[in-house]
Scaffold this motif. Structure first.
Motif, PDB file in Angstrom:
ATOM      1  N   VAL A 229       0.849  -1.188   0.000  1.00 10.85           N
ATOM      2  CA  VAL A 229       0.000   0.000   0.000  1.00 10.85           C
ATOM      3  C   VAL A 229       0.885   1.238   0.000  1.00 10.85           C
ATOM      4  CG1 VAL A 229      -1.668   1.357   1.314  1.00 10.85           C
ATOM      5  CG2 VAL A 229      -1.965  -1.110   1.120  1.00 10.85           C
ATOM      6  N   LEU A 230       0.552   2.185  -0.862  1.00 11.62           N
ATOM      7  CA  LEU A 230       1.227   3.469  -0.937  1.00 11.62           C
ATOM      8  C   LEU A 230       0.202   4.566  -0.733  1.00 11.62           C
ATOM      9  CD1 LEU A 230       3.617   5.341  -1.578  1.00 11.62           C
ATOM     10  CD2 LEU A 230       3.090   5.049  -4.004  1.00 11.62           C
ATOM     11  N   ILE A 231       0.389   5.350   0.321  1.00 13.04           N
ATOM     12  CA  ILE A 231      -0.518   6.455   0.626  1.00 13.04           C
ATOM     13  C   ILE A 231       0.229   7.747   0.357  1.00 13.04           C
ATOM     14  CG2 ILE A 231      -1.881   7.600   2.409  1.00 13.04           C
ATOM     15  CD1 ILE A 231      -2.149   4.864   3.782  1.00 13.04           C
ATOM     16  N   ALA A 232      -0.276   8.529  -0.614  1.00 12.34           N
ATOM     17  CA  ALA A 232       0.424   9.745  -1.008  1.00 12.34           C
ATOM     18  C   ALA A 232       0.142  10.906  -0.054  1.00 12.34           C
ATOM     19  CB  ALA A 232       0.021  10.136  -2.428  1.00 12.34           C
ATOM     20  N   GLY A 233      -0.949  10.842   0.686  1.00 10.82           N
ATOM     21  CA  GLY A 233      -1.315  11.941   1.571  1.00 10.82           C
ATOM     22  C   GLY A 233      -1.015  11.652   3.028  1.00 10.82           C
ATOM     23  N   ASN A 234      -1.803  12.286   3.907  1.00 12.77           N
ATOM     24  CA  ASN A 234      -1.656  12.119   5.351  1.00 12.77           C
ATOM     25  C   ASN A 234      -2.573  11.020   5.862  1.00 12.77           C
ATOM     26  OD1 ASN A 234       0.069  14.407   5.358  1.00 12.77           O
ATOM     27  ND2 ASN A 234      -1.717  15.758   5.433  1.00 12.77           N
ATOM     28  N   VAL A 235      -2.264  10.525   7.056  1.00 16.97           N
ATOM     29  CA  VAL A 235      -3.130   9.564   7.724  1.00 16.97           C
ATOM     30  C   VAL A 235      -3.568  10.203   9.038  1.00 16.97           C
ATOM     31  CG1 VAL A 235      -3.314   7.267   8.748  1.00 16.97           C
ATOM     32  CG2 VAL A 235      -1.972   7.596   6.670  1.00 16.97           C
ATOM     33  N   GLU A 236      -4.849  10.457   9.143  1.00 15.57           N
ATOM     34  CA  GLU A 236      -5.355  11.221  10.282  1.00 15.57           C
ATOM     35  C   GLU A 236      -5.645  10.320  11.477  1.00 15.57           C
ATOM     36  OE1 GLU A 236      -8.647  13.614   9.061  1.00 15.57           O
ATOM     37  OE2 GLU A 236      -7.495  14.682   7.516  1.00 15.57           O
ATOM     38  N   ALA A 237      -5.890  10.959  12.610  1.00 18.65           N
ATOM     39  CA  ALA A 237      -6.153  10.243  13.859  1.00 18.65           C
ATOM     40  C   ALA A 237      -7.440   9.428  13.762  1.00 18.65           C
ATOM     41  CB  ALA A 237      -6.251  11.241  15.011  1.00 18.65           C
ATOM     42  N   GLY A 238      -7.429   8.288  14.459  1.00 15.28           N
ATOM     43  CA  GLY A 238      -8.612   7.450  14.511  1.00 15.28           C
ATOM     44  C   GLY A 238      -8.774   6.505  13.344  1.00 15.28           C
ATOM     45  N   THR A 239      -7.794   6.436  12.446  1.00 14.83           N
ATOM     46  CA  THR A 239      -7.887   5.547  11.285  1.00 14.83           C
ATOM     47  C   THR A 239      -7.038   4.297  11.502  1.00 14.83           C
ATOM     48  OG1 THR A 239      -6.085   6.731  10.198  1.00 14.83           O
ATOM     49  CG2 THR A 239      -8.328   7.447   9.696  1.00 14.83           C
ATOM     50  N   THR A 240      -7.322   3.279  10.711  1.00 11.12           N
ATOM     51  CA  THR A 240      -6.607   2.014  10.796  1.00 11.12           C
ATOM     52  C   THR A 240      -6.155   1.587   9.405  1.00 11.12           C
ATOM     53  OG1 THR A 240      -7.885   1.280  12.722  1.00 11.12           O
ATOM     54  CG2 THR A 240      -6.770  -0.421  11.441  1.00 11.12           C
ATOM     55  N   VAL A 241      -4.896   1.210   9.292  1.00  9.36           N
ATOM     56  CA  VAL A 241      -4.363   0.708   8.013  1.00  9.36           C
ATOM     57  C   VAL A 241      -3.692  -0.624   8.293  1.00  9.36           C
ATOM     58  CG1 VAL A 241      -2.845   1.142   6.061  1.00  9.36           C
ATOM     59  CG2 VAL A 241      -3.982   3.065   7.197  1.00  9.36           C
ATOM     60  N   ARG A 242      -4.165  -1.682   7.643  1.00  4.10           N
ATOM     61  CA  ARG A 242      -3.587  -3.025   7.805  1.00  4.10           C
ATOM     62  C   ARG A 242      -3.235  -3.563   6.416  1.00  4.10           C
ATOM     63  NH1 ARG A 242      -4.704  -4.591  13.042  1.00  4.10           N
ATOM     64  NH2 ARG A 242      -6.424  -3.488  14.040  1.00  4.10           N
ATOM     65  N   VAL A 243      -1.975  -3.910   6.213  1.00  7.56           N
ATOM     66  CA  VAL A 243      -1.535  -4.394   4.902  1.00  7.56           C
ATOM     67  C   VAL A 243      -0.757  -5.681   5.078  1.00  7.56           C
ATOM     68  CG1 VAL A 243      -1.438  -2.025   4.053  1.00  7.56           C
ATOM     69  CG2 VAL A 243       0.644  -3.111   4.872  1.00  7.56           C
ATOM     70  N   GLY A 244      -0.816  -6.525   4.050  1.00  4.82           N
ATOM     71  CA  GLY A 244      -0.121  -7.805   4.115  1.00  4.82           C
ATOM     72  C   GLY A 244       1.353  -7.704   3.832  1.00  4.82           C
ATOM     73  N   LYS A 245       1.748  -6.656   3.107  1.00  7.76           N
ATOM     74  CA  LYS A 245       3.169  -6.502   2.765  1.00  7.76           C
ATOM     75  C   LYS A 245       3.666  -5.153   3.254  1.00  7.76           C
ATOM     76  CE  LYS A 245       3.099  -9.827  -1.033  1.00  7.76           C
ATOM     77  NZ  LYS A 245       3.383 -10.075  -2.464  1.00  7.76           N
ATOM     78  N   SER A 246       4.242  -4.338   2.364  1.00  4.20           N
ATOM     79  CA  SER A 246       4.848  -3.085   2.811  1.00  4.20           C
ATOM     80  C   SER A 246       3.826  -1.946   2.825  1.00  4.20           C
ATOM     81  CB  SER A 246       6.012  -2.710   1.899  1.00  4.20           C
ATOM     82  OG  SER A 246       5.531  -2.405   0.593  1.00  4.20           O
ATOM     83  N   LEU A 247       4.115  -0.949   3.664  1.00  7.62           N
ATOM     84  CA  LEU A 247       3.279   0.239   3.768  1.00  7.62           C
ATOM     85  C   LEU A 247       4.177   1.460   3.685  1.00  7.62           C
ATOM     86  CD1 LEU A 247       0.667   1.839   4.397  1.00  7.62           C
ATOM     87  CD2 LEU A 247       1.136   1.448   6.832  1.00  7.62           C
ATOM     88  N   THR A 248       3.884   2.344   2.726  1.00  7.77           N
ATOM     89  CA  THR A 248       4.622   3.595   2.578  1.00  7.77           C
ATOM     90  C   THR A 248       3.638   4.746   2.687  1.00  7.77           C
ATOM     91  OG1 THR A 248       6.246   2.556   1.116  1.00  7.77           O
ATOM     92  CG2 THR A 248       6.139   4.955   1.094  1.00  7.77           C
ATOM     93  N   ILE A 249       3.933   5.704   3.580  1.00 15.69           N
ATOM     94  CA  ILE A 249       3.077   6.874   3.760  1.00 15.69           C
ATOM     95  C   ILE A 249       3.936   8.105   3.522  1.00 15.69           C
ATOM     96  CG2 ILE A 249       1.603   8.163   5.342  1.00 15.69           C
ATOM     97  CD1 ILE A 249       1.049   5.518   6.795  1.00 15.69           C
ATOM     98  N   GLU A 250       3.556   8.886   2.506  1.00 14.76           N
ATOM     99  CA  GLU A 250       4.362  10.037   2.134  1.00 14.76           C
ATOM    100  C   GLU A 250       4.040  11.267   2.966  1.00 14.76           C
ATOM    101  OE1 GLU A 250       3.897  10.444  -2.085  1.00 14.76           O
ATOM    102  OE2 GLU A 250       5.280   8.789  -2.514  1.00 14.76           O
ATOM    103  N   GLY A 251       2.870  11.322   3.554  1.00 19.50           N
ATOM    104  CA  GLY A 251       2.498  12.457   4.389  1.00 19.50           C
ATOM    105  C   GLY A 251       2.766  12.172   5.855  1.00 19.50           C
ATOM    106  N   THR A 252       2.194  13.006   6.719  1.00 19.37           N
ATOM    107  CA  THR A 252       2.357  12.820   8.161  1.00 19.37           C
ATOM    108  C   THR A 252       1.285  11.868   8.686  1.00 19.37           C
ATOM    109  OG1 THR A 252       1.002  14.786   8.580  1.00 19.37           O
ATOM    110  CG2 THR A 252       3.391  15.083   8.516  1.00 19.37           C
ATOM    111  N   VAL A 253       1.584  11.256   9.838  1.00 20.70           N
ATOM    112  CA  VAL A 253       0.657  10.308  10.462  1.00 20.70           C
ATOM    113  C   VAL A 253       0.321  10.816  11.854  1.00 20.70           C
ATOM    114  CG1 VAL A 253       0.284   7.921  11.163  1.00 20.70           C
ATOM    115  CG2 VAL A 253       1.716   8.420   9.168  1.00 20.70           C
ATOM    116  N   GLU A 254      -0.965  10.767  12.163  1.00 16.73           N
ATOM    117  CA  GLU A 254      -1.413  11.164  13.493  1.00 16.73           C
ATOM    118  C   GLU A 254      -1.669   9.911  14.326  1.00 16.73           C
ATOM    119  OE1 GLU A 254      -4.730  13.764  12.833  1.00 16.73           O
ATOM    120  OE2 GLU A 254      -3.489  15.342  11.945  1.00 16.73           O
ATOM    121  N   ALA A 255      -2.593   9.963  15.263  1.00 17.04           N
ATOM    122  CA  ALA A 255      -2.859   8.851  16.179  1.00 17.04           C
ATOM    123  C   ALA A 255      -3.626   7.742  15.460  1.00 17.04           C
ATOM    124  CB  ALA A 255      -3.642   9.340  17.390  1.00 17.04           C
ATOM    125  N   ALA A 256      -2.908   7.024  14.595  1.00 15.28           N
ATOM    126  CA  ALA A 256      -3.511   5.963  13.789  1.00 15.28           C
ATOM    127  C   ALA A 256      -2.955   4.612  14.226  1.00 15.28           C
ATOM    128  CB  ALA A 256      -3.228   6.201  12.309  1.00 15.28           C
TER     129      ALA A 256
END
Length: 484
Positions: A229-256
């Motif tokens: 999974v590639l996320i080009a933006g931000n990941v805000e608080a209260g969200t959940t991301v579950r991936v089987g392989k790699s995870l790349t987040i280009e923006g900032t991450v809050e309480a996720a």
């Protein structure tokens, strides 16, 4: 008349020099063949009456002395025409073999891509923006090209004997997933789909990549995907991301809540507000980690870690210009490296390297359990021998003996299963302890009072500010050395 003299066989394989040349009778014409039959030299004496030699005569002279290949006709013509006598002239040289080339693959992506080394800027800071676990390709992109083996050409020595060459080897066709051969050229391999290209075990895989171009907010809520999974933006608080392989987040991450079966790369870092959690089976890379819980089976690497709870089965590495670790509890099984530990405000900062105390407790428990199971097994085996002996002695298996025999066999089976499980647990614990052995805490800059350094079961509060230190466990005590 000339006395054509063939080189004696005794001279073969001998390093030819002036001493060997002197061994020939210079009053006679002779042919000298050098070591390994690579060269032939001709020494001519004048004919009676001053009659010159012809080129054909010289060629026949060489042939009579087994020199039949690699002739230097220019030298032979010059010897005959200019009457070159009483001098050794090289008149033949072997034809060198031309080795062929084995078949090989040319790859158009980095098969040895070291994505675990981010770019170091000129000021010493680390650019995690340069990292990416996703090596993307488009459908139809050329991934690899096979260059078939090219046969070589054998050589020939001056005696006309073939000099063999190494046989060439071709490689089998590439295998993998998501690849096809190009129309009209089976040696060119193309991506059959858009995705992430990987090279593993001699195979190419093009796997699907889930791309999210915008932010992940509470309206999206939860993302679950088997692959990368590639996320080009931000990941805000209260969200959940579950991936089987790699995870790349280009923006900032809050309480996720982030979970990955591979690596996690946070190019801008995470501000967790004591609610964020990261769990991954690989490594974690981030520009900064603040107020976050991290559990990684690999390494954890960042520029700054602030007031976080970190558990890494590998190393915890603070890199870049700052390389600062302040507050919280940080554990690295293989060690902890940083440039600055704690701060002037003496914020409590606890770091632990090596084997966790609870793992040592587990080891003692499993060892005790293994011994108890061994004693119980000996008791059961003795009981079985006793019952089977009674049955054999009487020749009669009474209902009571049959019941005792069945009960003992059931206990034996149960003990075998428990023993196998205990040994498996013990092996896992021992492997972990082997990995933790020799772990250190290294501070390449300032180490502030208020920090607590733990290695294995040892604990040492830092009572004074210091710098450039490395700590290790030596015979149950933490010892420090000044870094040079």
């Amino acid at each position: 008349m000339t006395d054509n003299k063939k080189q004696p066989r005794d001279f073969q394989g001998v390093d030819v020099g002036d001493s060997l040349f002197d061994m020939y009778d210079k009053s006679r014409t002779y042919v000298r063949i050098t070591e390994n039959d690579r060269q032939a030299w001709l020494y001519l004496c004048p004919k009676e009456g001053g009659v010159p030699y012809t080129k054909n005569e010289l060629i026949e002279l060489l042939r009579e002395n087994d020199v039949v290949a690699g002739l230097n006709e220019d030298n032979l013509i010059a010897m005959a025409k200019k009457k070159v006598y009483e001098r050794e002239i090289k008149v033949a040289e072997y034809i060198a073999p031309k080795e062929g080339t084995d078949g090989y693959y040319e790859y158009f992506f980095d098969v040895n891509r070291d994505r675990k080394k981010p770019l170091i800027r000129e000021d010493g800071s680390v650019d995690y923006q340069s990292m990416n676990t996703v090596n993307s390709v488009q459908e139809g992109d050329v991934l690899a090209k096979y260059h078939p083996a090219v046969d070589g050409v054998p050589g020939i020595d001056v005696r006309g004997v073939e000099i063999p060459i190494r046989p060439v080897k071709n490689l089998p066709a590439l295998k993998g997933k998501g690849i096809v051969t190009a129309p009209g050229d089976e040696n060119v391999y193309l991506a059959a789909q858009e995705g992430k290209v990987e090279y593993r075990g001699g195979k190419i895989f093009v796997n699907n990549v889930h791309r999210i171009t915008g932010d992940v907010d509470q309206l999206i809520g939860k993302i679950e995907f088997y692959g990368d999974v590639l996320i080009a933006g931000n990941v805000e608080a209260g969200t959940t991301v579950r991936v089987g392989k790699s995870l790349t987040i280009e923006g900032t991450v809050e309480a996720a809540d982030l979970t990955a079966g591979g690596d996690i790369i946070l190019k801008r870092g995470i501000q967790g507000n004591q609610k964020a959690k990261i769990v991954c089976a690989g490594d974690v890379y981030a520009d900064f980690i603040e107020h976050t819980t991290v559990q990684a089976r690999g390494n954890v690497e960042a520029n700054i870690i602030l007031n976080s709870h970190i558990e890494a089965d590998g190393k915890v590495v603070l890199t870049g210009k700052k390389g600062t670790l302040i507050g919280g509890n940080v554990h690295g099984t293989k060690g902890i490296d940083c440039k600055e530990l704690g701060n002037e405000a003496e914020v409590k900062t606890v770091v632990h390297a090596g084997c966790l105390p609870e793992v040592m407790t587990k080891q003692r428990r499993f060892l005790k359990e293994e011994e108890e199971l061994k004693l119980e097994m000996e008791e059961v085996l003795a009981g079985l021998m006793d019952v089977e002996g009674k049955i054999k002695a009487t020749g009669n298996k009474t209902p009571l003996l049959a019941m005792q025999l069945a009960s003992l066999k059931e206990r034996k089976t149960n003990l075998e299963e428990r023993t196998a499980e205990c040994r498996e647990n013990l092996e896992a614990v021992n492997a972990y302890m082997d990995k933790a052995r020799g772990a250190t805490v290294k501070v390449e800059g300032n180490l502030y009072k208020g920090s607590i350094i733990c290695i294995d079961q040892c604990k040492m509060p830092v009572t004074d500010n210091t710098m450039y230190m490395e700590y290790r466990n030596i015979s149950g005590m933490i010892a420090g050395n000044v870094l040079i």
